[in-house]
Design a protein around this motif. Structure first.
Motif, PDB file in Angstrom:
ATOM      1  N   GLU A 177       0.839  -1.203   0.000  1.00 15.91           N
ATOM      2  CA  GLU A 177       0.000   0.000   0.000  1.00 15.91           C
ATOM      3  C   GLU A 177       0.874   1.252   0.000  1.00 15.91           C
ATOM      4  OE1 GLU A 177      -3.681   0.365   2.464  1.00 15.91           O
ATOM      5  OE2 GLU A 177      -2.567   2.008   3.382  1.00 15.91           O
ATOM      6  N   THR A 178       0.605   2.139  -0.944  1.00 14.99           N
ATOM      7  CA  THR A 178       1.370   3.374  -1.062  1.00 14.99           C
ATOM      8  C   THR A 178       0.530   4.548  -0.576  1.00 14.99           C
ATOM      9  OG1 THR A 178       0.592   3.824  -3.320  1.00 14.99           O
ATOM     10  CG2 THR A 178       2.565   2.444  -3.077  1.00 14.99           C
ATOM     11  N   THR A 179       1.209   5.677  -0.417  1.00 18.85           N
ATOM     12  CA  THR A 179       0.498   6.887  -0.013  1.00 18.85           C
ATOM     13  C   THR A 179      -0.542   7.272  -1.057  1.00 18.85           C
ATOM     14  OG1 THR A 179       2.413   7.693   1.220  1.00 18.85           O
ATOM     15  CG2 THR A 179       0.774   9.328   0.576  1.00 18.85           C
ATOM     16  N   LEU A 180      -0.208   7.083  -2.344  1.00 16.26           N
ATOM     17  CA  LEU A 180      -1.140   7.445  -3.405  1.00 16.26           C
ATOM     18  C   LEU A 180      -2.371   6.544  -3.397  1.00 16.26           C
ATOM     19  CD1 LEU A 180      -1.809   9.256  -5.774  1.00 16.26           C
ATOM     20  CD2 LEU A 180      -0.483   7.727  -7.269  1.00 16.26           C
ATOM     21  N   SER A 181      -2.186   5.246  -3.171  1.00 15.91           N
ATOM     22  CA  SER A 181      -3.349   4.343  -3.136  1.00 15.91           C
ATOM     23  C   SER A 181      -4.249   4.680  -1.956  1.00 15.91           C
ATOM     24  CB  SER A 181      -2.893   2.885  -3.050  1.00 15.91           C
ATOM     25  OG  SER A 181      -2.153   2.644  -1.866  1.00 15.91           O
ATOM     26  N   PHE A 182      -3.646   5.040  -0.817  1.00 18.10           N
ATOM     27  CA  PHE A 182      -4.429   5.481   0.340  1.00 18.10           C
ATOM     28  C   PHE A 182      -5.198   6.749  -0.008  1.00 18.10           C
ATOM     29  CE2 PHE A 182      -5.052   7.914   4.225  1.00 18.10           C
ATOM     30  CZ  PHE A 182      -5.534   6.965   5.119  1.00 18.10           C
ATOM     31  N   ALA A 183      -4.524   7.675  -0.705  1.00 16.99           N
ATOM     32  CA  ALA A 183      -5.155   8.944  -1.082  1.00 16.99           C
ATOM     33  C   ALA A 183      -6.323   8.715  -2.041  1.00 16.99           C
ATOM     34  CB  ALA A 183      -4.124   9.864  -1.727  1.00 16.99           C
ATOM     35  N   ILE A 184      -6.191   7.769  -2.958  1.00 24.38           N
ATOM     36  CA  ILE A 184      -7.262   7.477  -3.921  1.00 24.38           C
ATOM     37  C   ILE A 184      -8.498   6.951  -3.202  1.00 24.38           C
ATOM     38  CG2 ILE A 184      -7.942   5.901  -5.782  1.00 24.38           C
ATOM     39  CD1 ILE A 184      -5.057   6.142  -6.834  1.00 24.38           C
ATOM     40  N   ILE A 185      -8.292   6.005  -2.286  1.00 27.11           N
ATOM     41  CA  ILE A 185      -9.404   5.440  -1.512  1.00 27.11           C
ATOM     42  C   ILE A 185     -10.095   6.531  -0.708  1.00 27.11           C
ATOM     43  CG2 ILE A 185      -9.987   3.856   0.369  1.00 27.11           C
ATOM     44  CD1 ILE A 185      -7.635   2.089  -0.602  1.00 27.11           C
ATOM     45  N   LEU A 186      -9.280   7.383  -0.101  1.00 28.70           N
ATOM     46  CA  LEU A 186      -9.806   8.481   0.711  1.00 28.70           C
ATOM     47  C   LEU A 186     -10.542   9.507  -0.145  1.00 28.70           C
ATOM     48  CD1 LEU A 186      -9.748   9.481   3.675  1.00 28.70           C
ATOM     49  CD2 LEU A 186      -7.727  10.823   3.068  1.00 28.70           C
ATOM     50  N   PHE A 187      -9.966   9.843  -1.293  1.00 26.43           N
ATOM     51  CA  PHE A 187     -10.507  10.894  -2.157  1.00 26.43           C
ATOM     52  C   PHE A 187     -11.878  10.521  -2.707  1.00 26.43           C
ATOM     53  CE2 PHE A 187      -9.828  13.633  -6.156  1.00 26.43           C
ATOM     54  CZ  PHE A 187     -10.394  14.731  -5.539  1.00 26.43           C
ATOM     55  N   LEU A 188     -12.057   9.260  -3.059  1.00 26.54           N
ATOM     56  CA  LEU A 188     -13.357   8.834  -3.579  1.00 26.54           C
ATOM     57  C   LEU A 188     -14.444   9.028  -2.535  1.00 26.54           C
ATOM     58  CD1 LEU A 188     -15.131   7.597  -5.726  1.00 26.54           C
ATOM     59  CD2 LEU A 188     -14.390   5.322  -4.989  1.00 26.54           C
ATOM     60  N   GLY A 189     -14.159   8.649  -1.287  1.00 25.79           N
ATOM     61  CA  GLY A 189     -15.131   8.841  -0.212  1.00 25.79           C
ATOM     62  C   GLY A 189     -15.426  10.303   0.035  1.00 25.79           C
ATOM     63  N   LEU A 190     -14.390  11.144   0.021  1.00 30.23           N
ATOM     64  CA  LEU A 190     -14.571  12.579   0.249  1.00 30.23           C
ATOM     65  C   LEU A 190     -15.370  13.227  -0.880  1.00 30.23           C
ATOM     66  CD1 LEU A 190     -11.019  13.570   1.569  1.00 30.23           C
ATOM     67  CD2 LEU A 190     -13.151  13.508   2.880  1.00 30.23           C
ATOM     68  N   THR A 191     -15.158  12.778  -2.094  1.00 30.93           N
ATOM     69  CA  THR A 191     -15.881  13.327  -3.246  1.00 30.93           C
ATOM     70  C   THR A 191     -17.373  13.017  -3.151  1.00 30.93           C
ATOM     71  OG1 THR A 191     -13.914  13.077  -4.640  1.00 30.93           O
ATOM     72  CG2 THR A 191     -16.009  13.351  -5.769  1.00 30.93           C
ATOM     73  N   ILE A 192     -17.698  11.790  -2.782  1.00 30.38           N
ATOM     74  CA  ILE A 192     -19.103  11.399  -2.620  1.00 30.38           C
ATOM     75  C   ILE A 192     -19.737  12.158  -1.465  1.00 30.38           C
ATOM     76  CG2 ILE A 192     -20.625   9.476  -2.031  1.00 30.38           C
ATOM     77  CD1 ILE A 192     -18.652   7.655  -3.538  1.00 30.38           C
ATOM     78  N   LEU A 233      -5.618   9.992 -11.084  1.00 25.55           N
ATOM     79  CA  LEU A 233      -4.838   9.371 -10.011  1.00 25.55           C
ATOM     80  C   LEU A 233      -4.889   7.846 -10.096  1.00 25.55           C
ATOM     81  CD1 LEU A 233      -5.822  11.614  -6.953  1.00 25.55           C
ATOM     82  CD2 LEU A 233      -3.662  11.628  -8.206  1.00 25.55           C
ATOM     83  N   ILE A 234      -6.065   7.305 -10.417  1.00 24.87           N
ATOM     84  CA  ILE A 234      -6.217   5.850 -10.530  1.00 24.87           C
ATOM     85  C   ILE A 234      -5.370   5.309 -11.683  1.00 24.87           C
ATOM     86  CG2 ILE A 234      -7.833   3.988 -11.081  1.00 24.87           C
ATOM     87  CD1 ILE A 234      -9.966   5.526  -9.541  1.00 24.87           C
ATOM     88  N   LEU A 235      -5.417   6.004 -12.817  1.00 24.78           N
ATOM     89  CA  LEU A 235      -4.618   5.583 -13.965  1.00 24.78           C
ATOM     90  C   LEU A 235      -3.132   5.631 -13.650  1.00 24.78           C
ATOM     91  CD1 LEU A 235      -6.462   7.215 -17.017  1.00 24.78           C
ATOM     92  CD2 LEU A 235      -6.045   4.773 -16.635  1.00 24.78           C
ATOM     93  N   PHE A 236      -2.727   6.648 -12.916  1.00 24.21           N
ATOM     94  CA  PHE A 236      -1.310   6.804 -12.560  1.00 24.21           C
ATOM     95  C   PHE A 236      -0.863   5.692 -11.615  1.00 24.21           C
ATOM     96  CE2 PHE A 236       2.207   8.556 -10.073  1.00 24.21           C
ATOM     97  CZ  PHE A 236       3.036   9.038 -11.092  1.00 24.21           C
ATOM     98  N   GLU A 237      -1.716   5.334 -10.662  1.00 28.28           N
ATOM     99  CA  GLU A 237      -1.352   4.337  -9.648  1.00 28.28           C
ATOM    100  C   GLU A 237      -1.578   2.910 -10.126  1.00 28.28           C
ATOM    101  OE1 GLU A 237      -0.330   2.633  -5.869  1.00 28.28           O
ATOM    102  OE2 GLU A 237       0.157   4.493  -6.900  1.00 28.28           O
ATOM    103  N   LEU A 238      -2.761   2.638 -10.718  1.00 28.81           N
ATOM    104  CA  LEU A 238      -3.116   1.273 -11.094  1.00 28.81           C
ATOM    105  C   LEU A 238      -2.817   0.944 -12.554  1.00 28.81           C
ATOM    106  CD1 LEU A 238      -6.595   1.007  -9.294  1.00 28.81           C
ATOM    107  CD2 LEU A 238      -4.333   0.445  -8.388  1.00 28.81           C
ATOM    108  N   LYS A 239      -2.519   1.970 -13.340  1.00 27.35           N
ATOM    109  CA  LYS A 239      -2.213   1.835 -14.778  1.00 27.35           C
ATOM    110  C   LYS A 239      -3.420   1.428 -15.619  1.00 27.35           C
ATOM    111  CE  LYS A 239       2.151   2.660 -13.986  1.00 27.35           C
ATOM    112  NZ  LYS A 239       2.054   2.911 -12.527  1.00 27.35           N
ATOM    113  N   THR A 240      -4.577   1.247 -14.981  1.00 24.72           N
ATOM    114  CA  THR A 240      -5.797   0.903 -15.704  1.00 24.72           C
ATOM    115  C   THR A 240      -7.009   1.219 -14.847  1.00 24.72           C
ATOM    116  OG1 THR A 240      -6.960  -0.886 -16.872  1.00 24.72           O
ATOM    117  CG2 THR A 240      -5.861  -1.454 -14.809  1.00 24.72           C
ATOM    118  N   ILE A 241      -8.154   1.310 -15.494  1.00 30.60           N
ATOM    119  CA  ILE A 241      -9.415   1.498 -14.781  1.00 30.60           C
ATOM    120  C   ILE A 241     -10.250   0.244 -14.977  1.00 30.60           C
ATOM    121  CG2 ILE A 241     -11.558   2.846 -14.654  1.00 30.60           C
ATOM    122  CD1 ILE A 241      -9.994   5.261 -15.586  1.00 30.60           C
ATOM    123  N   PRO A 242     -10.695  -0.399 -13.900  1.00 34.51           N
ATOM    124  CA  PRO A 242     -11.439  -1.659 -14.038  1.00 34.51           C
ATOM    125  C   PRO A 242     -12.689  -1.494 -14.906  1.00 34.51           C
ATOM    126  CG  PRO A 242     -10.858  -1.243 -11.742  1.00 34.51           C
ATOM    127  CD  PRO A 242     -10.533   0.009 -12.499  1.00 34.51           C
TER     128      PRO A 242
END
Length: 263
Positions: free
Chosen positions: A63-78, A132-141
């Motif tokens: 787990e990286t800081t960016l992956s943590f930020a992505i998980i957090l950011f989605l919740g904050l956006t909603i 951010l997702i593309l940068f971290e995961l290299k793809t979008i599910p």
């Protein structure tokens, strides 16, 4: 509930443009503030929860800081969409008294404008999230295509809440003070800053009484992890959302004749 909005779609569009322009009129950065603000807030929350409190979303060593930020950011956006609805709705009628007293105006559509204004900010933050997702995961599910059917009942629920608060705000001015606190309460009582897996089973059940919880969890499942959402949960959530929207709209129409007398 929906035919009124369709009949007045051009008016809603004009009011929406006016609302967005008024929000950033006179500021040096203009619309860029809608991008700068979520980036700053995301940076602060990520620093506080991961660096200061040493929070981790999972036990994975990768787990990286960016992956943590992505998980957090989605919740904050909603949650941001909910916050905008809760804080603006109680003043919808009070701040538009000219629509109540001087002309025949479909007051119901003001809640549509509030929801769509919130969606405007949501979409800008969501585009940043996808980058951010593309940068971290290299793809979008591929499961990300299911996200609209998760967000649709959420928006319908917020619409009903907006009608209810707009009507109550005319008669009970204290509603405005309550909704700001309620938005913060719902934020910390939903799995935005923490995973539901860390909670005992009985608390997980209570957590999902929060209207944010299912949407946040299901959105992360389809957008980040590539998993399917709980369709039974989605069906229940959709039914509740429709009932809330109907009740909110019915209450608004029932008390609307008294708005002019109070204002």
């Amino acid at each position: 509930m929906f035919t009124q909005a369709w009949k007045n779609r051009s008016l809603i569009w004009q009011l929406l443009k006016r609302d967005v322009q008024a929000r950033y009129r006179g500021s040096a950065l203009g619309l860029l503030w809608s991008l700068v603000t979520p980036i700053v807030m995301l940076s602060i929350y990520t620093f506080v929860f991961q660096t200061v409190f040493k929070s981790r979303w999972s036990d994975s060593s990768g787990e990286t800081t960016l992956s943590f930020a992505i998980i957090l950011f989605l919740g904050l956006t909603i949650h941001g969409l909910l916050t905008e609805t809760l804080t603006k709705s109680p003043l919808l009628i009070v701040t538009n008294q000219n629509f109540v007293k001087k002309i025949v105006f479909p007051l119901d559509i003001l809640s549509w404008v509030t929801l769509m204004s919130g969606l405007f900010t949501f979409i800008i933050s969501f585009v940043l999230l996808l980058i951010l997702i593309l940068f971290e995961l290299k793809t979008i599910p591929l499961t990300a295509l299911l996200l609209p059917i998760i967000l649709l009942p959420y928006c319908i629920l917020l619409l009903g809440v907006s009608w209810l608060l707009a009507a109550l705000g005319v008669y009970l001015r204290d509603i405005q003070q309550i909704t700001g606190t309620l938005a913060t309460l719902l934020l910390f009582l939903s799995p935005v800053f923490y995973s539901t897996s860390i909670l005992p089973a009985q608390f997980q059940t209570l957590l999902f009484l929060n209207p944010l919880s299912y949407v946040v969890e299901a959105s992360r499942a389809v957008l980040i992890y590539g998993n399917l959402p709980s369709f039974s949960g989605l069906a229940i959530y959709s039914l509740v959302a429709i009932l809330v929207a109907y009740a909110g709209n019915h209450f608004f129409r029932k008390v609307k004749p008294g708005f002019a007398d109070v204002l």
